[in-house]
Design an enzyme around this catalytic site. Sequence first.
Site, PDB file in Angstrom:
ATOM      1  N   THR A  17       0.816  -1.221   0.000  1.00 53.46           N
ATOM      2  CA  THR A  17       0.000   0.000   0.000  1.00 53.46           C
ATOM      3  C   THR A  17       0.845   1.265   0.000  1.00 53.46           C
ATOM      4  OG1 THR A  17      -1.857  -1.068   1.086  1.00 53.46           O
ATOM      5  CG2 THR A  17      -1.693   1.298   1.394  1.00 53.46           C
ATOM      6  N   CYS A 278      -4.268 -19.199  19.893  1.00 51.60           N
ATOM      7  CA  CYS A 278      -4.464 -18.017  20.748  1.00 51.60           C
ATOM      8  C   CYS A 278      -3.376 -16.977  20.463  1.00 51.60           C
ATOM      9  CB  CYS A 278      -4.386 -18.390  22.226  1.00 51.60           C
ATOM     10  SG  CYS A 278      -5.712 -19.469  22.734  1.00 51.60           S
TER      11      CYS A 278
HETATM   12  N1  ASP Z   1      -2.940  -5.519   0.346  1.00 48.88           N
HETATM   13  C1  ASP Z   1      -1.882  -4.634   0.755  1.00 48.88           C
HETATM   14  C2  ASP Z   1      -0.592  -5.411   0.741  1.00 48.88           C
HETATM   15  O1  ASP Z   1      -0.385  -6.214   1.598  1.00 48.88           O
HETATM   16  C3  ASP Z   1      -2.152  -4.114   2.109  1.00 48.88           C
HETATM   17  C4  ASP Z   1      -1.100  -3.166   2.645  1.00 48.88           C
HETATM   18  O2  ASP Z   1       0.006  -3.060   2.185  1.00 48.88           O
HETATM   19  O3  ASP Z   1      -1.407  -2.482   3.639  1.00 48.88           O
HETATM   20  O4  ASP Z   1       0.217  -5.221  -0.142  1.00 48.88           O
END
Ligand code: ASP
Length: 340
Positions: A17, A278
């Site tokens: 992201t 857990c």
């Molecule tokens: N789907 C994205 C990834 O893992 C989520 C992220 O990076 O926050 O590349």
Amino acid sequence: MQTTSKPRVLILYTGGTIGMRPSPEGYIPVAGFESLLRQKLENSAHDALPEFELIEFDRLIDSSNLMLSDWSAIAESLIQHYDQYDGFVVLHGTDTMAYSASALSFQLQGLNKPVIVTGSQIPLVELRNDALDNLITSMIIAGFHPVPEVCIYFNGRLLRGNRSRKVKATGLDAFNSPNFPWLGQVGIHFELHKSLIRNAGNPEFQAINYRDEAVVMLPIYPGMPTTLVDQMLRAEQTAGVIVQSYGVGNLPDSNRALMKSFARATEAGKVLINISSCLQGDVLQGTYATSSALDEIGMISGGNMTPEAAFSKLHSLLATVSDRTQVRLRMQQNLCGEMD
Ligand code: ASP
């Protein structure tokens, strides 16, 4: 000419992201992260930052597309550049970040420089984001702080990589290490818990060539289909299984067929590791009658390892150690801070 004595940090951009942009199908990873970052840093106080260079991977991924060969590629790049830099930052998607940070810790044993894995929940291109702070703070830790470990830094928390878990899908405090204290926290000041941070070692690095199908993760749940589990255990490519049991390592022992399948698998030389589903606690086989037969069956306690650490550790050992007795033994030993 003035020479700089600033530390040098190498950033590896693998996707996630942090470097994504919107597309008609949703966020996708895009190339060109370095120029975006330099643009964002244009008016920042550079004195506080180490010198940095950035390598952008050809295969930029949403980390839900992570393959085990990506673990090897990241380790290869770190090993190749290890001597030229003082610290490293790996930009990675959050979905499988805990898996990759764990895998890196087993490939980079005896580390004596920081390798900080980070990413963000909101891309750097967005006006409001957690990307810039996660990245800048990771660069500062990698450049200026003596943390010779593979860590995840995220939202003010410095966590041991192989103890970390993604605990929130949308919160900015997405990572925690529920079964191990944080290595540090960053607010106004950097507070590192030195007594918890591992000592610098002697590098014994190995970029591992993994076998994708060698390890299976098997969550235990009520009424699980024994025949399917048996097929999976019998499959030739299955060399190891991470069994995610209840509580302190309990399994449905009244399901005789399931127990027989497990016993047959260990007799056939497969390595079965019992870890708890857990978030906190430890596997203590034999506490309850339901887990008393597991030692006999040959299922091994994974102690308090996270599923991500157990999975990547078993993969690493199966790919590098041919003697299964040794694999079993080393699964129970603390190799790089992954278990107590
Ligand atoms: N789907 C994205 C990834 O893992 C989520 C992220 O990076 O926050 O590349």
